[in-house]
Design a protein around this motif. Structure first.
Motif, PDB file in Angstrom:
ATOM      1  N   SER A   1       0.854  -1.192   0.000  1.00  0.00           N
ATOM      2  CA  SER A   1       0.000   0.000   0.000  1.00  0.00           C
ATOM      3  C   SER A   1       0.886   1.238   0.000  1.00  0.00           C
ATOM      4  CB  SER A   1      -0.906   0.022   1.229  1.00  0.00           C
ATOM      5  OG  SER A   1      -1.687   1.210   1.261  1.00  0.00           O
ATOM      6  N   LEU A   2       0.505   2.214  -0.812  1.00  0.00           N
ATOM      7  CA  LEU A   2       1.082   3.556  -0.776  1.00  0.00           C
ATOM      8  C   LEU A   2       0.007   4.516  -0.302  1.00  0.00           C
ATOM      9  CD1 LEU A   2       2.833   3.784  -4.283  1.00  0.00           C
ATOM     10  CD2 LEU A   2       3.685   2.703  -2.201  1.00  0.00           C
ATOM     11  N   PRO A   3       0.375   5.600   0.368  1.00  0.00           N
ATOM     12  CA  PRO A   3      -0.643   6.600   0.725  1.00  0.00           C
ATOM     13  C   PRO A   3      -1.212   7.258  -0.520  1.00  0.00           C
ATOM     14  CG  PRO A   3       1.563   7.342   1.331  1.00  0.00           C
ATOM     15  CD  PRO A   3       1.706   5.932   0.875  1.00  0.00           C
ATOM     16  N   ASP A   4      -2.463   7.668  -0.438  1.00  0.00           N
ATOM     17  CA  ASP A   4      -3.110   8.352  -1.548  1.00  0.00           C
ATOM     18  C   ASP A   4      -2.522   9.764  -1.688  1.00  0.00           C
ATOM     19  OD1 ASP A   4      -4.838   8.629  -3.650  1.00  0.00           O
ATOM     20  OD2 ASP A   4      -6.655   8.803  -2.439  1.00  0.00           O
ATOM     21  N   ASN A   5      -2.740  10.359  -2.870  1.00  0.00           N
ATOM     22  CA  ASN A   5      -2.365  11.763  -3.015  1.00  0.00           C
ATOM     23  C   ASN A   5      -3.550  12.662  -2.660  1.00  0.00           C
ATOM     24  OD1 ASN A   5      -4.034  11.496  -5.226  1.00  0.00           O
ATOM     25  ND2 ASN A   5      -2.511  12.139  -6.738  1.00  0.00           N
ATOM     26  N   ALA A   6      -3.318  13.950  -2.636  1.00  0.00           N
ATOM     27  CA  ALA A   6      -4.355  14.883  -2.169  1.00  0.00           C
ATOM     28  C   ALA A   6      -5.567  14.915  -3.076  1.00  0.00           C
ATOM     29  CB  ALA A   6      -3.754  16.285  -2.041  1.00  0.00           C
TER      30      ALA A   6
ATOM     31  N   HIS B   1     -10.790   3.391   2.587  1.00  0.00           N
ATOM     32  CA  HIS B   1     -10.587   1.948   2.658  1.00  0.00           C
ATOM     33  C   HIS B   1     -10.065   1.458   1.304  1.00  0.00           C
ATOM     34  CE1 HIS B   1     -14.525   2.102   0.725  1.00  0.00           C
ATOM     35  NE2 HIS B   1     -14.350   0.847   0.345  1.00  0.00           N
ATOM     36  N   HIS B   2      -9.883   0.134   1.185  1.00  0.00           N
ATOM     37  CA  HIS B   2      -9.327  -0.501  -0.018  1.00  0.00           C
ATOM     38  C   HIS B   2      -7.918   0.039  -0.274  1.00  0.00           C
ATOM     39  CE1 HIS B   2     -10.991  -2.829  -3.660  1.00  0.00           C
ATOM     40  NE2 HIS B   2      -9.688  -3.026  -3.565  1.00  0.00           N
ATOM     41  N   PHE B   3      -7.052  -0.173   0.707  1.00  0.00           N
ATOM     42  CA  PHE B   3      -5.736   0.460   0.715  1.00  0.00           C
ATOM     43  C   PHE B   3      -4.695  -0.271  -0.138  1.00  0.00           C
ATOM     44  CE2 PHE B   3      -7.421   1.194   5.142  1.00  0.00           C
ATOM     45  CZ  PHE B   3      -7.740   2.529   4.967  1.00  0.00           C
ATOM     46  N   TYR B   4      -4.858  -1.575  -0.315  1.00  0.00           N
ATOM     47  CA  TYR B   4      -3.755  -2.385  -0.830  1.00  0.00           C
ATOM     48  C   TYR B   4      -3.939  -2.749  -2.303  1.00  0.00           C
ATOM     49  CZ  TYR B   4      -2.116  -2.993   3.961  1.00  0.00           C
ATOM     50  OH  TYR B   4      -1.653  -2.778   5.233  1.00  0.00           O
TER      51      TYR B   4
ATOM     52  N   PHE C   1      -8.013 -18.971  -6.150  1.00  0.00           N
ATOM     53  CA  PHE C   1      -7.522 -18.100  -5.081  1.00  0.00           C
ATOM     54  C   PHE C   1      -8.045 -16.686  -5.316  1.00  0.00           C
ATOM     55  CE2 PHE C   1      -4.403 -15.261  -3.113  1.00  0.00           C
ATOM     56  CZ  PHE C   1      -4.271 -15.826  -1.858  1.00  0.00           C
ATOM     57  N   VAL C   2      -8.704 -16.120  -4.306  1.00  0.00           N
ATOM     58  CA  VAL C   2      -9.345 -14.809  -4.412  1.00  0.00           C
ATOM     59  C   VAL C   2      -8.846 -13.933  -3.278  1.00  0.00           C
ATOM     60  CG1 VAL C   2     -11.551 -13.595  -4.500  1.00  0.00           C
ATOM     61  CG2 VAL C   2     -11.394 -15.937  -5.372  1.00  0.00           C
ATOM     62  N   ARG C   3      -8.391 -12.699  -3.602  1.00  0.00           N
ATOM     63  CA  ARG C   3      -7.924 -11.803  -2.547  1.00  0.00           C
ATOM     64  C   ARG C   3      -8.193 -10.346  -2.928  1.00  0.00           C
ATOM     65  NH1 ARG C   3      -2.323 -13.361  -0.609  1.00  0.00           N
ATOM     66  NH2 ARG C   3      -1.560 -12.529  -2.585  1.00  0.00           N
ATOM     67  N   ASN C   4      -8.613  -9.566  -1.942  1.00  0.00           N
ATOM     68  CA  ASN C   4      -8.793  -8.117  -2.069  1.00  0.00           C
ATOM     69  C   ASN C   4      -9.889  -7.758  -3.069  1.00  0.00           C
ATOM     70  OD1 ASN C   4      -7.922  -5.536  -1.084  1.00  0.00           O
ATOM     71  ND2 ASN C   4      -6.981  -5.148  -3.067  1.00  0.00           N
ATOM     72  N   THR C   5     -11.063  -8.346  -2.884  1.00  0.00           N
ATOM     73  CA  THR C   5     -12.215  -7.933  -3.678  1.00  0.00           C
ATOM     74  C   THR C   5     -12.898  -6.754  -2.997  1.00  0.00           C
ATOM     75  OG1 THR C   5     -13.652  -9.519  -2.529  1.00  0.00           O
ATOM     76  CG2 THR C   5     -12.583 -10.254  -4.569  1.00  0.00           C
ATOM     77  N   GLY C   6     -13.549  -5.900  -3.808  1.00  0.00           N
ATOM     78  CA  GLY C   6     -14.239  -4.742  -3.261  1.00  0.00           C
ATOM     79  C   GLY C   6     -15.601  -5.057  -2.702  1.00  0.00           C
TER      80      GLY C   6
END
Length: 767
Positions: A103-108, A154-157, A382-387
């Motif tokens: 994860s990276l931080p979001d921009n403004a 949310h949904h950071f990664y 294999f399922v990961r990080n669904t919204g």
């Protein structure tokens, strides 16, 4: 180390994998990857960043919605926020590729930022790997937006992948390191998956080539949509496979398939990607014709990747990796990432299978069998990080019948449930692993919810719902909308009462984030729980909020945070039938309070309702003691030196003293070895022979050995004669010192009653 969560449920044969950990690193927590006999058989070896070598900062554990570690696997990760900081993984098997979750931080502006990390191998810089936050960071309420001014981020990664260019041997040290904080002030690493990809798959004999025969552009510089569509249409007309060679192909609209095989060189090599630059409702996808157009059939999609560019959720836009109606069709080894849904299937359609695939980083569901989907399956996926839901069936207005989700691993749905059926008849949800539910859902859900789910249209839950041999880890959540928790396994009759046979059997519910089992929103009848182990619940074992009925047989609960294990304010409106073998989950009267308790996680989390420590722990927390009265060997995996006729070693751990193991005759020494799942301080071993009078007294000369790795065994009790006398129950007890032991071996060198080793039960206890 003893972790009670790693114990199998009675009647199951599983081992919950625990990642190795270094001192001053993450809290030990069960992993959803590599559980024997359950979930997807993935091609990668997974390592969590919190157990790797690092000079970064541990974050978590934490399960509170909106916090960065709450969406990490195991609810922990490592943040790197200075040049030179790194996470370093040591390969446990040869690998030529890796994918990693970060994860990276979001921009403004909420549009995301691009940066890179250095990849080094054994101290030598190999390459720079691009990373981005443009596919993460949503705000507000459903269906969410990219406006940082709104609340509830949310949904950071996200995940990215790269190949090494050669095969690295086991023991290689692979490091992700910050070379600059100019592109991003920090980088949070969750985990890395390492695998051996191998060479590309060659073109099948007689196949059409989208590049060589139709001029598609493998560099991705130009739009190849029309050329690939022409290849597919020709393949159908000529009855030939269509081959996607190595390359990245721009596809800006649906490729429509019918009666054709579309095959690639492998999902690491053949990639379809793209989106229309003007009409954002058009994007890469492979679709069958819709049911209103007659549907498609006899389609095979295999060995390629669909990598989208979807950065928002618009439910009216059909920007899914796979869709339409595909009867008598198969999706095999397809990698789906950065689309809205992996596969959104609109019936009526029949006999559709997704298998051996990966679905990552979706803005909505991983798979949804949406109305009129019958006899269809998702397996070994294999399922990961669904919204939204990981794997879902939604019988909206048209019945879903006899569908199956089996041997799948579903991790970190950011909204809703890991696995769910909304309505449906004779549905199977079995042999799966579900882990780390984030919010607004549970691990396993059966419900009459959402529009079009009702008995008047034949779409309500009916027949028999089979939920067998599932493992749930850190499932459920403390829901921020309801202001109380959602159970790891939960049932809802919101639209109308749920009246069906629902069998939950041979399963484990581990370290639930709120309650283990819950019903709500209308009556739920016909629930049957059999051979279920609950180990760890943030609040209650049972959370009853609506009328109904359920039976419980051989259901055990330990490490329940609340002293009263049941919350029930509907009283006798919910009828409980108790069979045999139950413990730890029943109370009369149950709790009925005006406030809902904050969860306290008994394993893999931080006590106290979810507040993470201000500093990383200097030592792993002490694990809760194992119940000294529990037979750790019962129904555990077992091996033998030999057996004769119909007397295998499995008879020695089945809990039945009348069945027995017998080795080959006249061939001492002989042994039986039981895998207890984790290293336990075994202090007492009870050995039994059948109590029948036909068994004469005999003395067996035996020793007890132990191992933590299954390879190097030490002697826990020296060889001696132990007498088995029917008059005394045909039992011998051996006391031990409590040396930590995972693999417990009984080695027999003699028997005065028969020229073979014989045991009807091996029982292991910590007290």
């Amino acid at each position: 180390m003893s972790v009670s969560l790693a114990l199998a449920a009675a009647g199951t044969v599983v081992a919950v994998a625990l990642a190795p950990h270094a001192a001053a690193a993450g809290v030990p927590a069960p992993s959803p990857v590599g559980i024997s006999g359950r979930g997807a058989a993935v091609p990668f070896k997974e390592q969590e960043a919190e157990y790797a070598a690092t000079n970064g900062t541990l974050i978590g554990p934490d399960r509170l919605y909106g916090r960065l570690p709450s969406e990490a696997s195991g609810r922990q990760a490592v943040t790197l926020d200075a040049t030179g900081e790194y996470v370093e993984f040591t390969l446990t098997a040869p690998a030529d590729a890796m994918s990693f979750r970060y994860s990276l931080p979001d921009n403004a502006a909420g549009t995301g930022r691009d940066a890179s990390l250095d990849l080094t191998v054994d101290g030598n810089r190999l390459k720079s790997v691009p990373v981005t936050s443009k596919y993460g960071w949503y705000y507000g309420g459903y269906p969410f937006n990219n406006n940082p001014g709104d609340t509830d981020p949310h949904h950071f990664y996200d995940e990215t992948r790269t190949m090494f260019g050669s095969t690295l041997p086991a023991g290689s040290k692979v490091r992700l390191q910050v070379s600059s904080t100019g592109g991003s002030p920090s980088f949070t690493i969750d985990l890395a998956d390492f695998e051996q990809v191998g060479a590309p798959i060659g073109k099948p004999s007689g196949a059409l080539d989208v590049v060589g025969d139709f001029g598609a552009d493998p560099t991705g510089a130009t739009d190849s949509t029309a050329k690939i569509q022409a290849a597919v249409d020709t393949g159908r007309a000529q009855g030939r496979t269509v081959y996607i060679p190595r390359g990245t192909f721009q596809v800006r609209d649906h490729i429509v398939v019918d009666q054709v095989t579309l095959a690639g060189a492998g999902p690491w090599y053949s990639v379809l990607t793209g989106r229309d630059p003007v009409d954002r409702s058009k994007a890469v996808g492979v679709y069958g014709k819709y049911a209103g157009q007659g549907g498609s059939r006899n389609v095979t999609l295999k060995d390629f990747a669909i990598m989208g560019d979807i950065r928002e959720r618009v439910d009216d836009d059909q920007v899914n990796a796979i869709g339409g109606a595909l009867s008598d069709s198969t999706v095999d080894n397809v990698w789906m990432q950065h689309t809205k849904c992996g596969a959104w299937m609109d019936g009526p359609m029949d006999n559709f299978t997704v298998k051996n695939s990966r679905i990552l980083d979706q803005t909505a569901d991983g798979v949804n069998f949406h109305m009129g989907v019958t006899n269809s399956t998702v397996t070994n996926t294999f399922v990961r990080n669904t919204g939204d839901d990981g794997l879902a069936m939604w019988a909206e207005n048209v019945p879903n019948v006899k569908n199956k989700f089996t041997f799948d691993t579903v991790v970190l749905p950011i909204l809703a449930n890991n696995i769910v059926t909304y309505g449906g008849k004779d549905i199977t949800l079995s042999d799966n692993v579900m882990a780390d539910t984030v919010t607004n859902g549970g691990g396993l859900h059966v419900a009459n919810r959402y529009p079009g789910v009702n008995s008047g249209q034949g779409t309500a839950v009916s027949g028999t719902i089979t939920a067998a041999r599932n493992t749930l880890i850190r499932a459920g959540n403390n829901d921020y909308n309801w202001q109380f928790g959602v159970g790891a396994v939960w049932f809802s009759g919101l639209n109308e009462p749920l009246n069906a046979t629902v069998d939950v059997t041979d399963s484990e519910i581990l370290d639930s984030s709120y309650a283990a089992i819950m019903n709500i929103e209308g009556a739920t009848n016909g629930l049957r729980f059999d051979h279920v182990r609950i180990d760890g619940a943030g609040t209650y074992a049972l959370q009853i909020q609506a009328p109904g009925s359920a039976s419980f047989n051989d259901v055990t609960a330990t490490n329940i945070a609340q002293s009263n294990p049941i919350h029930n304010c509907v009283g006798s409106g919910f009828r409980i039938t108790r069979g045999t073998g139950n413990s730890g989950w029943y109370a009369d009267p149950p709790a009925c309070t005006g406030t809902w308790p904050d969860p306290k996680w008994t394993n893999g989390g931080v006590p106290g309702g979810g507040t993470p420590p201000t500093d990383p722990p200097t030592d792993p927390p002490t694990d809760p003691p194992t119940d000294p009265t529990v037979n750790l060997a019962k129904n555990r995996p077992v091996t033998e030196s030999s057996h004769t006729d119909v007397y295998p070693a499995a008879n020695a751990v089945d809990g039945n003293a009348n069945s027995y193991w017998e080795s080959a005759n006249n061939a001492f020494p002989q042994s039986v070895t039981v895998d207890l799942g984790t290293a336990e301080a075994v202090r007492r071993v009870v050995l039994k022979l059948p109590p029948a009078a036909a068994w004469a007294t005999r003395t067996q000369t035996l020793s007890i050995q132990g191992s933590t790795d299954g390879t190097a065994f030490s002697t826990l009790k020296a060889s001696a004669g132990h007498t088995f006398d029917p008059a005394g129950g045909n039992t011998a007890t051996v006391t031990l010192s409590g040396t930590p032991t995972r693999y417990l071996r009984v080695l027999i060198t003699g028997n005065t009653g028969w020229p073979a080793g014989q045991l009807s039960e091996i029982e292991a206890y910590t007290g």
